[in-house]
Design a protein around this motif. Structure first.
Motif, PDB file in Angstrom:
ATOM      1  N   THR A  28     -35.369   5.798  -0.799  1.00 58.06           N
ATOM      2  CA  THR A  28     -35.728   4.850  -1.860  1.00 58.06           C
ATOM      3  C   THR A  28     -36.075   5.673  -3.103  1.00 58.06           C
ATOM      4  O   THR A  28     -35.893   6.897  -3.116  1.00 58.06           O
ATOM      5  CB  THR A  28     -36.931   3.993  -1.412  1.00 58.06           C
ATOM      6  N   ASN A  96     -28.744  -1.555  -6.005  1.00 55.08           N
ATOM      7  CA  ASN A  96     -28.330  -0.337  -5.317  1.00 55.08           C
ATOM      8  C   ASN A  96     -26.950   0.123  -5.785  1.00 55.08           C
ATOM      9  O   ASN A  96     -26.115  -0.684  -6.186  1.00 55.08           O
ATOM     10  CB  ASN A  96     -28.321  -0.551  -3.797  1.00 55.08           C
ATOM     11  N   HIS A 113     -26.745  -2.067 -11.399  1.00 51.98           N
ATOM     12  CA  HIS A 113     -26.930  -0.718 -11.933  1.00 51.98           C
ATOM     13  C   HIS A 113     -25.720   0.161 -11.703  1.00 51.98           C
ATOM     14  O   HIS A 113     -25.826   1.388 -11.696  1.00 51.98           O
ATOM     15  CB  HIS A 113     -28.196  -0.091 -11.331  1.00 51.98           C
ATOM     16  N   PHE A 154     -31.616   4.922 -16.899  1.00 53.31           N
ATOM     17  CA  PHE A 154     -32.701   4.449 -17.779  1.00 53.31           C
ATOM     18  C   PHE A 154     -32.275   4.613 -19.234  1.00 53.31           C
ATOM     19  O   PHE A 154     -31.725   5.642 -19.618  1.00 53.31           O
ATOM     20  CB  PHE A 154     -33.983   5.240 -17.508  1.00 53.31           C
ATOM     21  N   PRO A 187     -34.178  -4.916 -16.908  1.00 53.33           N
ATOM     22  CA  PRO A 187     -34.413  -6.364 -16.749  1.00 53.33           C
ATOM     23  C   PRO A 187     -34.199  -6.893 -15.333  1.00 53.33           C
ATOM     24  O   PRO A 187     -34.444  -8.075 -15.091  1.00 53.33           O
ATOM     25  CB  PRO A 187     -33.389  -6.958 -17.714  1.00 53.33           C
TER      26      PRO A 187
HETATM   27  C1  BV8 Z   1     -32.569  -1.261 -20.231  1.00 55.48           C
HETATM   28  C2  BV8 Z   1     -29.790   4.028 -11.469  1.00 55.48           C
HETATM   29  C3  BV8 Z   1     -32.173  -2.054 -22.421  1.00 55.48           C
HETATM   30  C4  BV8 Z   1     -29.206   4.442 -10.193  1.00 55.48           C
HETATM   31  C5  BV8 Z   1     -31.970   3.284 -12.090  1.00 55.48           C
HETATM   32  C6  BV8 Z   1     -37.864   2.889 -22.643  1.00 55.48           C
HETATM   33  C7  BV8 Z   1     -36.556   3.050 -23.074  1.00 55.48           C
HETATM   34  C8  BV8 Z   1     -35.530   2.298 -22.547  1.00 55.48           C
HETATM   35  C9  BV8 Z   1     -35.786   1.375 -21.571  1.00 55.48           C
HETATM   36  C10 BV8 Z   1     -37.075   1.245 -21.135  1.00 55.48           C
HETATM   37  C11 BV8 Z   1     -38.126   1.968 -21.661  1.00 55.48           C
HETATM   38  N1  BV8 Z   1     -39.277   1.595 -21.024  1.00 55.48           N
HETATM   39  C12 BV8 Z   1     -38.979   0.651 -20.108  1.00 55.48           C
HETATM   40  C13 BV8 Z   1     -37.668   0.434 -20.176  1.00 55.48           C
HETATM   41  C14 BV8 Z   1     -36.914  -0.426 -19.381  1.00 55.48           C
HETATM   42  C15 BV8 Z   1     -36.444   0.404 -18.181  1.00 55.48           C
HETATM   43  C16 BV8 Z   1     -37.470   0.195 -17.103  1.00 55.48           C
HETATM   44  O1  BV8 Z   1     -37.472  -0.869 -16.518  1.00 55.48           O
HETATM   45  N2  BV8 Z   1     -38.348   1.177 -16.842  1.00 55.48           N
HETATM   46  C17 BV8 Z   1     -39.384   0.941 -15.848  1.00 55.48           C
HETATM   47  C18 BV8 Z   1     -39.474   2.123 -14.887  1.00 55.48           C
HETATM   48  C19 BV8 Z   1     -40.683   0.672 -16.592  1.00 55.48           C
HETATM   49  N3  BV8 Z   1     -35.162  -0.139 -17.842  1.00 55.48           N
HETATM   50  C20 BV8 Z   1     -34.045   0.419 -18.304  1.00 55.48           C
HETATM   51  O2  BV8 Z   1     -33.964   1.441 -18.932  1.00 55.48           O
HETATM   52  C21 BV8 Z   1     -32.801  -0.409 -17.995  1.00 55.48           C
HETATM   53  N4  BV8 Z   1     -32.050  -0.589 -19.207  1.00 55.48           N
HETATM   54  O3  BV8 Z   1     -33.695  -1.700 -20.264  1.00 55.48           O
HETATM   55  O4  BV8 Z   1     -31.685  -1.392 -21.273  1.00 55.48           O
HETATM   56  C22 BV8 Z   1     -32.692  -1.007 -23.335  1.00 55.48           C
HETATM   57  C23 BV8 Z   1     -31.889   0.052 -23.669  1.00 55.48           C
HETATM   58  C24 BV8 Z   1     -32.374   0.987 -24.574  1.00 55.48           C
HETATM   59  C25 BV8 Z   1     -33.662   0.868 -25.103  1.00 55.48           C
HETATM   60  C26 BV8 Z   1     -34.471  -0.202 -24.706  1.00 55.48           C
HETATM   61  C27 BV8 Z   1     -33.991  -1.136 -23.829  1.00 55.48           C
HETATM   62  C28 BV8 Z   1     -31.950   0.324 -16.960  1.00 55.48           C
HETATM   63  C29 BV8 Z   1     -32.657   0.302 -15.630  1.00 55.48           C
HETATM   64  C30 BV8 Z   1     -31.765   0.926 -14.544  1.00 55.48           C
HETATM   65  C31 BV8 Z   1     -32.263   2.304 -14.255  1.00 55.48           C
HETATM   66  N5  BV8 Z   1     -31.458   2.857 -13.213  1.00 55.48           N
HETATM   67  N6  BV8 Z   1     -31.234   3.985 -11.284  1.00 55.48           N
HETATM   68  C32 BV8 Z   1     -29.601   5.836  -9.867  1.00 55.48           C
HETATM   69  O5  BV8 Z   1     -29.496   6.730 -10.703  1.00 55.48           O
HETATM   70  O6  BV8 Z   1     -30.001   5.991  -8.717  1.00 55.48           O
HETATM   71  S1  BV8 Z   1     -33.573   3.017 -11.616  1.00 55.48           S
HETATM   72  C33 BV8 Z   1     -33.757   2.723  -9.968  1.00 55.48           C
HETATM   73  O7  BV8 Z   1     -34.770   1.706  -9.874  1.00 55.48           O
HETATM   74  C34 BV8 Z   1     -32.582   2.159  -9.208  1.00 55.48           C
HETATM   75  O8  BV8 Z   1     -31.569   1.605  -9.998  1.00 55.48           O
HETATM   76  C35 BV8 Z   1     -33.213   1.071  -8.402  1.00 55.48           C
HETATM   77  O9  BV8 Z   1     -32.291   0.151  -8.025  1.00 55.48           O
HETATM   78  C36 BV8 Z   1     -34.196   0.543  -9.356  1.00 55.48           C
HETATM   79  C37 BV8 Z   1     -35.246  -0.321  -8.729  1.00 55.48           C
HETATM   80  O10 BV8 Z   1     -35.841   0.398  -7.656  1.00 55.48           O
HETATM   81  P1  BV8 Z   1     -35.897  -0.349  -6.226  1.00 55.48           P
HETATM   82  O11 BV8 Z   1     -34.518  -0.685  -5.808  1.00 55.48           O
HETATM   83  O12 BV8 Z   1     -36.873  -1.473  -6.316  1.00 55.48           O
HETATM   84  O13 BV8 Z   1     -36.405   0.819  -5.275  1.00 55.48           O
HETATM   85  P2  BV8 Z   1     -37.893   1.391  -5.129  1.00 55.48           P
HETATM   86  O14 BV8 Z   1     -37.798   2.694  -4.429  1.00 55.48           O
HETATM   87  O15 BV8 Z   1     -38.608   1.304  -6.442  1.00 55.48           O
HETATM   88  O16 BV8 Z   1     -38.603   0.338  -4.156  1.00 55.48           O
HETATM   89  C38 BV8 Z   1     -38.157   0.208  -2.814  1.00 55.48           C
HETATM   90  C39 BV8 Z   1     -38.882  -0.982  -2.211  1.00 55.48           C
HETATM   91  O17 BV8 Z   1     -38.398  -1.174  -0.885  1.00 55.48           O
HETATM   92  C40 BV8 Z   1     -40.387  -0.793  -2.101  1.00 55.48           C
HETATM   93  O18 BV8 Z   1     -41.039  -1.970  -2.588  1.00 55.48           O
HETATM   94  C41 BV8 Z   1     -40.636  -0.631  -0.591  1.00 55.48           C
HETATM   95  O19 BV8 Z   1     -41.861  -1.229  -0.197  1.00 55.48           O
HETATM   96  C42 BV8 Z   1     -39.481  -1.390  -0.004  1.00 55.48           C
HETATM   97  N7  BV8 Z   1     -39.026  -0.919   1.322  1.00 55.48           N
HETATM   98  C43 BV8 Z   1     -39.105   0.334   1.852  1.00 55.48           C
HETATM   99  N8  BV8 Z   1     -38.538   0.334   3.085  1.00 55.48           N
HETATM  100  C44 BV8 Z   1     -38.097  -0.940   3.337  1.00 55.48           C
HETATM  101  C45 BV8 Z   1     -38.409  -1.736   2.207  1.00 55.48           C
HETATM  102  N9  BV8 Z   1     -38.105  -3.040   2.145  1.00 55.48           N
HETATM  103  C46 BV8 Z   1     -37.479  -3.582   3.204  1.00 55.48           C
HETATM  104  N10 BV8 Z   1     -37.138  -2.891   4.312  1.00 55.48           N
HETATM  105  C47 BV8 Z   1     -37.435  -1.569   4.409  1.00 55.48           C
HETATM  106  N11 BV8 Z   1     -37.108  -0.885   5.529  1.00 55.48           N
END
Ligand code: BV8
Length: 235
Positions: A28, A96, A113, A154, A187
């Motif tokens: 993850t 994913n 993504h 990101f 988003p």
């Molecule tokens: C955007 C790509 C508009 C793939 C990823 C500053 C500048 C620019 C943007 C931002 C900024 N500040 C904030 C933002 C927005 C930003 C954002 O959201 N940041 C967050 C961290 C605050 N978003 C972006 O940048 C997005 N674009 O906003 O564009 C824009 C553009 C320019 C300027 C302004 C705005 C793009 C977001 C996509 C990023 N890409 N990865 C790769 O390289 O691998 S991030 C990564 O996080 C993956 O894509 C992933 O899919 C995503 C979400 O993570 P999860 O899938 O939820 O995984 P995680 O590990 O977090 O959680 C796992 C969960 O599973 C846990 O809850 C756990 O409990 C659970 N689990 C564990 N085991 C199990 C289980 N559940 C069930 N069964 C199990 N066995």
């Protein structure tokens, strides 16, 4: 425990995150051993890194192709694919990039993504999808520029066509099942709220609480494979 059954619904959206693939061995992002704990995405998985050091970005993505390429769909992916065959309308909206839903047989998969298995050329528009691991030929066959992983990093905008198709599926679903997402990346994180506003029933499958847990009527606190099996009988 819940008496909710997938077979009682007609238009189901499965909204999945990295936890969906955890039981397949795909790390993850934010938990123990998470990708972003081990790697600095600003060095290996963002546009600026790709512009300044494409070779290192490809070293990281070939490492992930090697790791993810060995992982197989788990029983949860299989159940989601079976639901698509059994119910009138099923859409997978996944954050994913591992392609495991498609390997399990799901046909309607929206990759919010992008995909680890897709590449594109930002100079001439060339694109390709394949499971070579490692990807050795890193130059665009059309113009010679570096191929770029077709992944939403990101700071990247999401693909409009994927967002629009996702919004349409969310607005017309009667059940949304969120599986294995920490709901912190936007988003994507707010998409389940579209289904809620449309009157759908919302189920959260995750061993842990998330910032969006309050929006869900049903919480199945456990691993994806076990929790999906609980609501999938009769499929
Ligand atoms: C955007 C790509 C508009 C793939 C990823 C500053 C500048 C620019 C943007 C931002 C900024 N500040 C904030 C933002 C927005 C930003 C954002 O959201 N940041 C967050 C961290 C605050 N978003 C972006 O940048 C997005 N674009 O906003 O564009 C824009 C553009 C320019 C300027 C302004 C705005 C793009 C977001 C996509 C990023 N890409 N990865 C790769 O390289 O691998 S991030 C990564 O996080 C993956 O894509 C992933 O899919 C995503 C979400 O993570 P999860 O899938 O939820 O995984 P995680 O590990 O977090 O959680 C796992 C969960 O599973 C846990 O809850 C756990 O409990 C659970 N689990 C564990 N085991 C199990 C289980 N559940 C069930 N069964 C199990 N066995």
């Amino acid at each position: 425990m819940t008496d909710l059954r997938l077979r009682d619904y007609d238009n189901v959206v499965f909204f999945t995150g990295a936890g969906m693939s955890a039981e397949s061995g795909v790390p993850t992002y934010r938990g123990a051993g998470g990708v972003w704990r081990e790697y600095d995405y600003e060095r290996c998985a963002c546009e600026n890194a790709f512009k300044s050091d494409p070779e290192y970005v490809w070293e990281f993505h070939n490492f992930r192709r090697d790791l993810v390429g060995k992982c197989k769909p788990n029983a949860g992916h299989d159940l989601v694919a079976r639901a698509e065959a059994a119910l009138p309308s099923v859409t997978v909206i996944t954050q994913n990039i591992d392609g495991l839903h498609q390997l399990a047989g799901s046909q309607r998969v929206l990759e919010l993504h992008g995909s680890l298995w897709e590449v594109r050329c930002d100079r001439c528009g060339w694109r390709d999808r394949g499971r070579e691991s490692p990807l050795v030929e890193l130059e665009c066959p059309e113009c010679g520029a570096f191929k770029r992983p077709n992944i939403v990093w990101f700071g990247d905008m999401l693909f409009m066509d994927v967002i629009q198709a996702s919004q349409s599926a969310l607005q017309s679903c009667d059940l949304l099942v969120s599986i294995g997402t920490s709901a912190v990346v936007y988003p994507a994180a707010q998409l389940p709220l579209i289904a809620k506003q449309a009157g759908a029933t919302l189920v959260e499958i995750n061993p842990e609480e998330t910032p969006l847990s309050g929006a869900y009527e049903h919480h199945l606190r456990g691993p994806a494979t076990e929790m999906l099996a609980r609501i999938a009988d009769g499929l």
